[in-house]
Design a protein around this motif. Structure first.
Motif, mmCIF file in Angstrom:
data_model
loop_
_atom_site.group_PDB
_atom_site.id
_atom_site.type_symbol
_atom_site.label_atom_id
_atom_site.label_comp_id
_atom_site.label_asym_id
_atom_site.label_seq_id
_atom_site.Cartn_x
_atom_site.Cartn_y
_atom_site.Cartn_z
ATOM 1 N N PHE A 23 -12.685 78.661 -7.305
ATOM 2 C CA PHE A 23 -13.514 77.665 -7.691
ATOM 3 C C PHE A 23 -13.992 77.884 -9.400
ATOM 4 O O PHE A 23 -14.113 79.136 -9.726
ATOM 5 C CB PHE A 23 -14.930 77.693 -6.972
ATOM 6 N N CYS A 29 -15.747 76.131 -15.233
ATOM 7 C CA CYS A 29 -14.827 75.064 -15.582
ATOM 8 C C CYS A 29 -14.846 74.951 -17.325
ATOM 9 O O CYS A 29 -13.891 74.886 -17.624
ATOM 10 C CB CYS A 29 -15.372 73.827 -14.898
ATOM 11 N N LYS A 43 -4.776 76.517 -4.768
ATOM 12 C CA LYS A 43 -5.995 76.260 -4.019
ATOM 13 C C LYS A 43 -7.356 76.107 -4.928
ATOM 14 O O LYS A 43 -8.562 76.126 -4.575
ATOM 15 C CB LYS A 43 -6.559 77.397 -2.970
ATOM 16 N N LYS A 45 -10.173 74.784 -7.477
ATOM 17 C CA LYS A 45 -11.133 73.472 -7.320
ATOM 18 C C LYS A 45 -11.924 73.506 -8.868
ATOM 19 O O LYS A 45 -12.300 74.747 -9.309
ATOM 20 C CB LYS A 45 -12.214 73.545 -6.304
ATOM 21 N N ASN A 82 -18.540 65.389 -8.132
ATOM 22 C CA ASN A 82 -17.329 65.985 -7.441
ATOM 23 C C ASN A 82 -16.454 67.009 -7.976
ATOM 24 O O ASN A 82 -16.209 66.986 -9.136
ATOM 25 C CB ASN A 82 -16.886 64.455 -7.296
ATOM 26 N N PHE A 83 -15.742 67.549 -7.092
ATOM 27 C CA PHE A 83 -14.768 68.534 -7.408
ATOM 28 C C PHE A 83 -13.426 67.729 -7.377
ATOM 29 O O PHE A 83 -13.032 66.723 -6.718
ATOM 30 C CB PHE A 83 -14.529 69.597 -6.724
ATOM 31 N N ASP A 85 -8.909 68.841 -7.261
ATOM 32 C CA ASP A 85 -8.330 70.227 -6.752
ATOM 33 C C ASP A 85 -6.992 70.564 -7.694
ATOM 34 O O ASP A 85 -7.052 69.729 -8.811
ATOM 35 C CB ASP A 85 -7.639 69.728 -5.315
#
Length: 176
Positions: A23, A29, A43, A45, A82-83, A85
């Motif tokens: 994540f 981010c 995997k 996010k 919202n995330f 992928d």
């Protein structure tokens, strides 16, 4: 301020490669977006969920995300929390590549090694020119790129690189 030290990442002379495996939300981010190249494990996010806390991104999330993925997608991510992928991150331009989890770090290291094999001067000039595209108009950016291009012809590495190309051999850069 709270995030001033993080901004030093964007000022590094050497390229910074992010390898995101898991994540990368909020500040994570934002940190990944400060890097020059962003690789994602399959995997991974990404998201800016600060809206769910009653705030907004505070380390460049609204600005860098918009420049990377466009206004509409940045709005959706920032306003909904919202995330996305790894595959979507690549598709919309947030990530450069997606790799299997067990290959991610090796691929990032290999990219770093490849970059390190080139002239440090040319690497720095390329990084500077690409980053300028975020900060200026197209015409000013083109003029800046041209000045850096001409400046690169004053280096020994340019002469070595072009000479090696003509002679069909691998260049031996000296970073001069």
């Amino acid at each position: 301020g709270l995030f001033n030290d993080l901004e030093n990442i964007t000022k590094a002379k050497k390229p910074i490669i992010a390898a995101v495996n898991g994540f990368a939300l909020g500040g994570g981010c934002e940190l990944a977006m400060m890097c020059d190249i962003l690789y994602a494990g399959e995997k991974a996010k990404f998201g800016q969920p600060e809206i769910t806390l009653g705030v907004l991104p505070g380390a460049g999330g609204t600005q860098r995300l918009t420049r990377s993925v466009g206004k509409s997608k940045a709005m959706e991510m920032c306003l909904t929390g919202n995330f996305i992928d790894a595959q979507e991150a690549k598709q919309i331009g947030l990530a450069a590549q997606v790799f299997p989890v067990d290959e991610l770090v090796d691929k990032a290291v290999a990219t770093g090694q490849k970059i390190a094999s080139f002239s440090k001067i040319a690497v720095a000039l390329n990084k500077e020119a690409v980053n300028a595209a975020y900060e200026t108009t197209l015409q000013l950016g083109l003029d800046y790129e041209k000045r850096l291009f001409y400046a690169s012809f004053g280096t020994k590495d340019q002469k070595e690189g072009m000479g090696a190309f003509r002679e069909k051999r691998k260049p031996q850069f000296t970073d001069e």
